[in-house]
Design a protein around this motif. Sequence first.
Motif, short mmCIF file in Angstrom:
data_model
loop_
_atom_site.label_atom_id
_atom_site.label_comp_id
_atom_site.label_asym_id
_atom_site.label_seq_id
_atom_site.Cartn_x
_atom_site.Cartn_y
_atom_site.Cartn_z
N SER A 9 23.91 -21.34 12.82
CA SER A 9 22.98 -21.59 11.71
C SER A 9 21.63 -22.10 12.23
CB SER A 9 23.56 -22.61 10.74
OG SER A 9 24.73 -22.14 10.17
N GLY A 10 21.68 -23.01 13.18
CA GLY A 10 20.43 -23.54 13.75
C GLY A 10 19.63 -22.48 14.47
N VAL A 63 22.33 -12.68 15.39
CA VAL A 63 22.94 -14.01 15.22
C VAL A 63 23.26 -14.27 13.76
CG1 VAL A 63 22.54 -16.49 15.49
CG2 VAL A 63 21.84 -14.92 17.29
N LEU A 64 22.36 -13.89 12.86
CA LEU A 64 22.61 -14.07 11.42
C LEU A 64 23.79 -13.23 10.96
CD1 LEU A 64 21.59 -15.47 8.83
CD2 LEU A 64 20.18 -13.46 8.42
N ALA A 65 23.92 -12.01 11.47
CA ALA A 65 25.05 -11.16 11.11
C ALA A 65 26.36 -11.76 11.62
CB ALA A 65 24.86 -9.75 11.68
N GLY A 105 16.75 -15.17 4.92
CA GLY A 105 17.60 -15.40 6.07
C GLY A 105 17.54 -16.84 6.54
N GLY A 106 16.36 -17.42 6.54
CA GLY A 106 16.21 -18.82 6.93
C GLY A 106 16.87 -19.76 5.94
N VAL A 107 16.71 -19.50 4.66
CA VAL A 107 17.34 -20.34 3.63
C VAL A 107 18.86 -20.21 3.72
CG1 VAL A 107 17.64 -20.59 1.13
CG2 VAL A 107 15.36 -20.33 2.09
N LEU A 108 19.36 -19.00 3.95
CA LEU A 108 20.80 -18.80 4.12
C LEU A 108 21.31 -19.56 5.34
CD1 LEU A 108 23.39 -17.16 3.28
CD2 LEU A 108 22.65 -15.52 4.99
N PHE A 162 12.38 -18.82 10.73
CA PHE A 162 11.20 -19.60 10.35
C PHE A 162 10.12 -19.63 11.42
CE2 PHE A 162 14.18 -22.04 7.43
CZ PHE A 162 13.76 -21.33 6.31
N PHE A 163 10.48 -19.43 12.70
CA PHE A 163 9.49 -19.61 13.76
C PHE A 163 9.40 -18.48 14.78
CE2 PHE A 163 10.83 -23.90 12.49
CZ PHE A 163 9.61 -24.37 12.02
#
Length: 129
Positions: free
Chosen positions: A34-35, A12-14, A108-111, A42-43
């Motif tokens: 993003s969500g 998903v991040l990619a 990754g979470g901050v991004l 984070f979780f």
Amino acid sequence: MKDFRKYWGWVVLAVLVLGWMTLSFGPVTLLLLSGASAFYCFFNVPLVCGAEVRNGLSCRNNCYGALMGCHLRQHRWQKFKMLFWRAQWGRLRRELFQRTNTVLATLGGVLAVTSGVAATLQPLFGGGW
């Protein structure tokens, strides 16, 4: 297939990064990606707990998420609660940046959070597709 369920958030991040690079997604899609990515980092990402235990050592149990702890009750919400106490921010930074995989999950979470904020503000400032 079992490994894919553990690491779905990296895909998903990619896709999120690819969407920003090609500008092929709308703001709503970017916000949803993003969500999902921030939630995963984070979780839900599999990591080592890293919570501080006696004698200054860190816990080596498995956990899920950069802000979550292992199965022990004392560790479960220890890092997450540090977000709200300013005096604990230095310790939280040390715990979130102590191993390579924890650093990748944190970044990754901050991004993902930064991407969500940008996707939310982008239509307000006249940008759009």
